[in-house]
Design an enzyme around this catalytic site. Sequence first.
Site, PDB file in Angstrom:
ATOM      1  N   SER A  16     -17.354  63.973 -94.436  1.00  0.00           N
ATOM      2  CA  SER A  16     -17.787  63.808 -93.047  1.00  0.00           C
ATOM      3  C   SER A  16     -17.261  64.909 -92.152  1.00  0.00           C
ATOM      4  O   SER A  16     -17.896  65.310 -91.192  1.00  0.00           O
ATOM      5  CB  SER A  16     -17.297  62.457 -92.498  1.00  0.00           C
ATOM      6  OG  SER A  16     -17.880  61.394 -93.215  1.00  0.00           O
ATOM      7  N   GLU A  42      -4.044  56.916 -91.242  1.00  0.00           N
ATOM      8  CA  GLU A  42      -4.071  57.933 -90.189  1.00  0.00           C
ATOM      9  C   GLU A  42      -2.714  58.094 -89.508  1.00  0.00           C
ATOM     10  O   GLU A  42      -2.305  59.212 -89.166  1.00  0.00           O
ATOM     11  CB  GLU A  42      -5.141  57.590 -89.153  1.00  0.00           C
ATOM     12  CG  GLU A  42      -6.571  57.642 -89.688  1.00  0.00           C
ATOM     13  CD  GLU A  42      -7.012  56.343 -90.353  1.00  0.00           C
ATOM     14  OE1 GLU A  42      -6.236  55.358 -90.353  1.00  0.00           O
ATOM     15  OE2 GLU A  42      -8.138  56.300 -90.874  1.00  0.00           O
TER      16      GLU A  42
END
Lengths: 316, 281
Positions: free
Chosen positions: A39, A60
């Site tokens: 992506s 993350e």
Amino acid sequence: MEFKVINYQDTRSGFGAGLAELGRRNPKVVALCADLTGSLKMEVFEKENPDRFFQVGISEAHMIGMAAGMTIGGYIPFTGTFANFSTGRVYDQIRQSVAYSGKNVKICASHAGLTLGEDGATHQILEDIGMMKMLPGMTVIVPCDYNQTKAATMAIADFEGPVYLRFGRPKVANFTPEDQPFIIGKAVLLKEGADVTIFATGHMVWKAVEAIQQLHEKGVNAELINIHTIKPLDEEAVLASAGKTKCVVTAEEHQQNGGLGDSIAQLLSRRMPLPIEMVAVQDVFGQSGTPEQLLAEYGLEHIDIAEAALRAISRK
Amino acid sequence: MNDINQLNRISTQVRRDIVRMVHACQSGHPGGSLGCADFLVALYFSQLNHKAPHFDMNGHDEDLFFLSNGHISPVLYSVLARRGYFPVEELKTFRKIHSRLQGHPATMEHLPGIRIASGSLGQGLSVAIGAARAKKLNGDKHLVYVLMGDGEQQEGQVWEAALHAGAKGIDNLIAVIDYNGQQIDGPVEKVMSLGDLKAKYEAFGWSVITVDGNDMASLLEILELAKSYAFKGAPQLLLMKTEMGQGVDFMMGTHKWHGSAPNDEQLAVALAQLEETLGDY
């Protein structure tokens, strides 16, 4: 008015191309990704520099901390995930381990704004510019097309300090000349005009190009400036143009609260109060739909910019 | 240095520094600081292969230490000062305006010895993993140490990082948990039990050793052992049993002194229990 469309490409591919180039040029650049390599278009960097690419999985918060740690040792980490997970999800990690610690981390965020499209509001972050610009010492960059995103990606590697680089998913007009240098904090004058200044950022720059063509047909001579660096804001350029046209419009794919318009309004209210109209999302969450449907639904089309310009002019 | 008596004498002075610093500004976290004094003295005066008093941010070709539970800053500041990173005199500025010794460690003021801000919990292990991976990329055969709290293990990011270190075999990393069993609201067991922490880390692919963190001889032995296990494929965890408030009788065995300062009278009682071995600042 000459805006030559070179081709239609996504800004995230510009990021991927810039990162790949950095991989070849700068041995200190490392890339970290939280399970979104495709992506973010990071595959070329990964393939060419397997030792400098770090897949962290869907973690993350950890990725931001790890990137901060890698600066200790002299590396320049580029983190890659969606804008939502690059900011809101990890705000405290960025605040403490990156911004407050003054670490040279480049937070690279794709799929920002409404034009992420069908995934809907969970993923369409419209608050990220605000969150990032509020952090002391954070540089916030929102390039407008493929070529500018590629140039920005390479430019931030040479800049010492934390940077938030925001780009998007859909294919959009690519019109920035390939050789145009990217100067952080320096606005780009796209068209001179006398009646109104449009300050646009990101995907909305091309919408503004369409708007000034529409305005031209109505006899309005609009000036268009691409604010690719939200922070530090090119105050000199903003004041010079606003001082000339005496009214302004801002356009961004972001909440009105905390975005580019907010920064420009703040500057003008301090230094040069003038009529200002803002094209931005009005304190609502997005929804599923195609990018074009969503931009229309939330008032972010070229026609909305043109109308805002006429309103601003009428308030002079 | 491996002279246990001498290291213990340094620890005693560090404990004096801690209670005096916290008393002077009437804020800070003495309990955990006192508990970790022996460990940090062992590390900085015996085990760490570092360039003290010289400091540079990148720390090439030296071992690195990160404090994740930043609220025990008094012990780190005292040890850094006593080791020569900055003047001992500066300890008196702790938590005061315009000081380099912020309430929680920070880099903005450029205090030598500090490489990352910490205090918001759960982030230090990730930072240490990043630094460890940078060392590997650089071909730098030195170690990265990180200290966390036990209450801090309740933060989700710790487990993201623990998973990463195990899965990727970060074997130049030695993490230490201050296993004192106390957190602000009370015993960790009662607030949110950690269960079998050793088994949990082992299940994540770590090599786990337990150690008495208030016994200098054991600390030296286990830290040496951990070094010998480095570069063998697995990250290491030292589950370090300590007593919060160690060295000051009325601060021990309770979470009450996690984040409160002694008054004048309590300070006098505490100092009477801690010999001035290196000279007060």
